[in-house]
Design an enzyme around this catalytic site. Structure first.
Site, short mmCIF file in Angstrom:
data_model
loop_
_atom_site.label_atom_id
_atom_site.label_comp_id
_atom_site.label_asym_id
_atom_site.label_seq_id
_atom_site.Cartn_x
_atom_site.Cartn_y
_atom_site.Cartn_z
N HIS A 1 4.92 4.54 12.90
CA HIS A 1 5.04 4.48 11.43
C HIS A 1 6.06 5.55 11.01
CE1 HIS A 1 2.83 4.22 7.34
NE2 HIS A 1 3.56 5.33 7.21
N ARG B 1 0.83 -1.20 0.00
CA ARG B 1 0.00 0.00 0.00
C ARG B 1 0.87 1.27 0.00
NH1 ARG B 1 -0.47 4.60 2.71
NH2 ARG B 1 -0.05 3.50 4.64
N ASN C 1 9.09 4.58 3.39
CA ASN C 1 9.02 4.08 4.77
C ASN C 1 10.36 3.47 5.15
OD1 ASN C 1 6.18 3.70 3.52
ND2 ASN C 1 5.83 3.61 5.71
N CYS D 1 3.83 9.34 0.75
CA CYS D 1 2.49 9.82 0.46
C CYS D 1 2.56 10.82 -0.68
CB CYS D 1 1.89 10.46 1.72
SG CYS D 1 0.27 11.17 1.42
P1 HMG Z 1 -12.96 14.34 -3.36
O1 HMG Z 1 -12.65 14.66 -4.78
O2 HMG Z 1 -13.22 15.45 -2.41
O3 HMG Z 1 -14.08 13.24 -3.23
O4 HMG Z 1 -11.73 13.49 -2.81
P2 HMG Z 1 -15.58 13.18 -3.64
O5 HMG Z 1 -16.31 12.62 -2.49
O6 HMG Z 1 -16.02 14.48 -4.22
O7 HMG Z 1 -15.53 12.08 -4.78
C1 HMG Z 1 -14.85 12.30 -6.00
C2 HMG Z 1 -14.85 11.02 -6.83
O8 HMG Z 1 -14.07 10.02 -6.16
C3 HMG Z 1 -16.23 10.40 -6.97
O9 HMG Z 1 -16.22 9.70 -8.19
C4 HMG Z 1 -16.27 9.40 -5.86
O10 HMG Z 1 -17.16 8.33 -6.07
C5 HMG Z 1 -14.87 8.88 -5.86
P3 HMG Z 1 -16.92 10.32 -9.50
O11 HMG Z 1 -18.35 10.53 -9.12
O12 HMG Z 1 -16.19 11.61 -9.78
O13 HMG Z 1 -16.67 9.27 -10.54
N1 HMG Z 1 -14.48 8.35 -4.55
C6 HMG Z 1 -13.95 7.14 -4.36
N2 HMG Z 1 -13.66 6.15 -5.22
C7 HMG Z 1 -13.14 5.03 -4.70
N3 HMG Z 1 -12.90 4.85 -3.39
C8 HMG Z 1 -13.18 5.83 -2.50
C9 HMG Z 1 -13.72 7.03 -2.99
N4 HMG Z 1 -14.11 8.17 -2.40
C10 HMG Z 1 -14.56 8.96 -3.35
N5 HMG Z 1 -12.94 5.65 -1.19
C11 HMG Z 1 -11.01 11.68 -1.41
C12 HMG Z 1 -11.75 12.98 -1.48
C13 HMG Z 1 -10.87 11.31 0.04
C14 HMG Z 1 -11.80 10.63 -2.16
C15 HMG Z 1 -9.64 11.86 -2.09
O14 HMG Z 1 -9.02 12.97 -1.53
C16 HMG Z 1 -8.74 10.66 -1.91
O15 HMG Z 1 -8.97 9.61 -2.48
N6 HMG Z 1 -7.66 10.80 -1.13
C17 HMG Z 1 -6.76 9.70 -0.84
C18 HMG Z 1 -5.35 10.19 -0.74
C19 HMG Z 1 -4.42 9.04 -0.42
O16 HMG Z 1 -4.65 7.90 -0.78
N7 HMG Z 1 -3.30 9.35 0.26
C20 HMG Z 1 -2.33 8.36 0.61
C21 HMG Z 1 -2.74 7.49 1.75
S1 HMG Z 1 -2.49 8.26 3.35
C22 HMG Z 1 -0.81 8.01 3.68
O17 HMG Z 1 -0.08 7.59 2.83
C23 HMG Z 1 -0.30 8.30 5.06
C24 HMG Z 1 -0.02 7.02 5.89
O18 HMG Z 1 0.92 6.18 5.25
C25 HMG Z 1 0.54 7.42 7.26
C26 HMG Z 1 1.67 8.42 7.12
O19 HMG Z 1 2.75 8.08 6.64
O20 HMG Z 1 1.41 9.57 7.47
C27 HMG Z 1 -1.32 6.24 6.12
MG MG Z 2 3.06 6.48 5.31
#
Ligand code: HMG
Ligand code: MG
Length: 298
Positions: free
Chosen positions: A206, A14, A248, A239
């Site tokens: 993490h 992931r 990581n 990220c």
């Molecule tokens: P948005 O554009 O505000 O969302 O994004 P929305 O609700 O307006 O939806 C937009 C479109 O996305 C729609 O589709 C939704 O259905 C779809 P459309 O109608 O345009 O075809 N959608 C989804 N599709 C699949 N799965 C979903 C989903 N949600 C909405 N769950 C949103 C908001 C949260 C979706 C967006 O900002 C996003 O996907 N962000 C994810 C970012 C990400 O993955 N970051 C990396 C992970 S976190 C990380 O790495 C940190 C960590 O490792 C710890 C650390 O190191 O700090 C965990």
């Molecule tokens: Mg991370």
């Protein structure tokens, strides 16, 4: 006072792959996960249910979940919102990992809303997951520094953790998202969290290794009483919405260090290095971990 055993949560499939600019074939991801499982991981983040527009690498996540569930591993799917939890309910996976940033600016860049809004969206979702018997892990980003806001206040991290506890999560994974924390800061924050949070909530650290301090930070966290660590095979990862952050801490380096200190992990280095060697052919960044490079020299 170091523990006899530590748990490693492998996040390579992931966190490791989400930042990879070239699309990694679904079959390659599945093979990578299979190879990792041969090394003995009991907990693993398989993929994420996030918007494919935001993170195209994760567009095949439903297929990954369908192919990679098993009874031996606690397999997690990471997701930030209601749509993601709905998608989780369509699978047989029983372990959710939700995420939120302590920093408002980071949360806005990563999830497109303020931290408080993410927490209020997640509250009923987590309660529903718990009612249905799911294991819930909450990942707390920017717990030390934010790429946009700078130093984060310990009290703000504690407050987010306490909110998640009140929603009923099983685990808190507290992250140095951009790899800026130093061992002293790590010791202080985790000591505070250990002291103030319930002893029944699992506490995990993490670390990203942007500045080469991740192993030292793990040692500091161990001294604060933490015995669970997220890491990524090959040190891949980062990220996409945390500029300046690198991968990581490499799982193989963590496993080596812990074993050298007499701390058991249940993970075997040889098959782990085989998994790293496999994925190294499909990622654009060279694998920099010490254990992998040493193995290549022999
Ligand atoms: P948005 O554009 O505000 O969302 O994004 P929305 O609700 O307006 O939806 C937009 C479109 O996305 C729609 O589709 C939704 O259905 C779809 P459309 O109608 O345009 O075809 N959608 C989804 N599709 C699949 N799965 C979903 C989903 N949600 C909405 N769950 C949103 C908001 C949260 C979706 C967006 O900002 C996003 O996907 N962000 C994810 C970012 C990400 O993955 N970051 C990396 C992970 S976190 C990380 O790495 C940190 C960590 O490792 C710890 C650390 O190191 O700090 C965990
Ligand atoms: Mg991370």
């Amino acid at each position: 006072e170091l523990p006899e055993r530590a748990a490693i949560i492998e996040v390579g499939p992931r966190d490791g792959l989400q930042n990879e600019k070239n699309f990694v074939d679904t079959s390659v991801k599945i093979e990578f996960i299979k190879k990792l499982k041969k090394a003995g991981f009991q907990e693993m983040e398989l993929t994420s249910f996030v918007s494919p527009k935001w993170v195209p690498q994760m567009k095949d996540s439903a297929e990954i979940v369908a192919s990679c569930l098993d009874d031996e591993t606690r397999n997690f799917v990471l997701t930030p919102n209601e749509r993601g939890i709905q998608r989780l309910y369509e699978t047989s996976c029983k372990n959710a990992a939700v995420f939120v940033g302590v920093s408002n600016t980071f949360n806005q860049k990563n999830i497109n809303k303020p931290t408080a809004d993410s927490l209020s969206e997640l509250a009923p979702l987590i309660k529903d997951l718990k009612r249905k018997g799911y294991f819930v892990r909450a990942c707390i980003s920017t717990a030390f520094y934010c790429p946009y806001e700078g130093k984060i206040d310990e009290q703000d991290v504690l407050a987010v953790c306490e909110q998640f506890e009140s929603f009923g999560v099983d685990e808190l994974s507290v992250a140095d998202t951009n790899g800026m924390a130093s061992p002293l800061e790590v010791y202080e924050l985790f000591s505070l969290l250990k002291h103030r949070l319930s002893s029944t909530t699992l506490l995990t650290a993490h670390f990203h290794d942007t500045r080469g301090l991740a192993l030292a930070n793990i040692f500091a966290a161990l001294q604060a009483g933490v015995n669970r660590f997220d890491s990524s095979a090959g040190g891949l990862g980062g990220c996409p919405f945390a500029p300046g952050a690198t991968g990581n801490v490499a799982t193989e380096d963590v496993v080596y260090m812990l074993h050298q200190m007499g701390i058991q992990t249940g993970i075997q280095l040889e098959p782990l290095l085989e998994a790293v060697d496999y994925i190294s052919d499909y990622v654009s960044r060279p694998v920099e971990s010490r254990q992998y490079k040493l193995g290549q020299m022999n």
